[in-house]
Design a protein around this motif. Structure first.
Motif, PDB file in Angstrom:
ATOM      1  N   VAL A   5      31.177 -15.635  36.152  1.00  0.00           N
ATOM      2  CA  VAL A   5      30.622 -15.836  37.491  1.00  0.00           C
ATOM      3  C   VAL A   5      29.826 -14.602  37.926  1.00  0.00           C
TER       4      VAL A   5
ATOM      5  N   ALA B 153      25.086 -17.342  41.039  1.00  0.00           N
ATOM      6  CA  ALA B 153      26.413 -17.744  41.523  1.00  0.00           C
ATOM      7  C   ALA B 153      26.426 -17.759  43.053  1.00  0.00           C
TER       8      ALA B 153
ATOM      9  N   ARG C  60      30.484 -18.777  47.568  1.00  0.00           N
ATOM     10  CA  ARG C  60      31.769 -19.474  47.495  1.00  0.00           C
ATOM     11  C   ARG C  60      32.426 -19.249  46.128  1.00  0.00           C
ATOM     12  N   GLU C  61      31.630 -19.301  45.049  1.00  0.00           N
ATOM     13  CA  GLU C  61      32.164 -19.066  43.702  1.00  0.00           C
ATOM     14  C   GLU C  61      32.650 -17.626  43.554  1.00  0.00           C
TER      15      GLU C  61
ATOM     16  N   TYR D 203      35.907 -17.215  45.476  1.00  0.00           N
ATOM     17  CA  TYR D 203      36.982 -17.884  44.748  1.00  0.00           C
ATOM     18  C   TYR D 203      37.436 -17.017  43.573  1.00  0.00           C
TER      19      TYR D 203
END
Length: 128
Positions: A72, A78, A81-82, A85
């Protein structure tokens, strides 16, 4: 690795006064986040084996999450939100790994003297 005064104090606080036995810090907590301890001398008991298995799973999951997080982070597209997370999962895995390290460190034998506490490992020894 040299033990700090805080490490020594923690061991003393956990030690069974009558035997000097230090309870095992388990790799899980209560629902309200308090540590779970196992007070037994039996390393081969059911709960000890379960804790060993859980530690192994936690460390493997940490390696998998780290691999995913690197992917990521290496992706310039990216989404936020990624990234959040991946960061949250990394924080969870780091918490678990630190608990495993603390548990294993507490179970190391206490050296008889300060001289015994610092021994070079094969990786740090130099050949003469």
């Amino acid at each position: 690795m040299q033990r700090t005064e805080g490490d020594r104090q923690r061991r003393q606080n956990l030690a069974d006064v009558s035997t000097g036995h230090v309870p095992r810090l388990l790799p899980w907590t209560t629902d309200d986040g308090k540590p779970c301890l196992l007070s037994t001398d039996d390393e081969g008991g059911y709960v000890s084996r379960l804790a060993d298995q859980m530690e192994s799973v936690q460390l493997r999951m940490g390696a998998e999450v780290l691999k995913h997080a690197r992917e990521v982070l290496n992706d310039p597209k990216a989404a936020d939100r990624e990234l959040r997370y991946a960061g949250a999962r990394l924080a969870e895995c780091l918490r678990d790994a630190l608990r495993v390290a603390e548990s294993r460190g507490l179970r190391l034998p206490v050296p008889d003297s300060e001289d015994d506490s610092v021994r070079p490992t094969p990786a740090t020894e130099t050949s003469g």
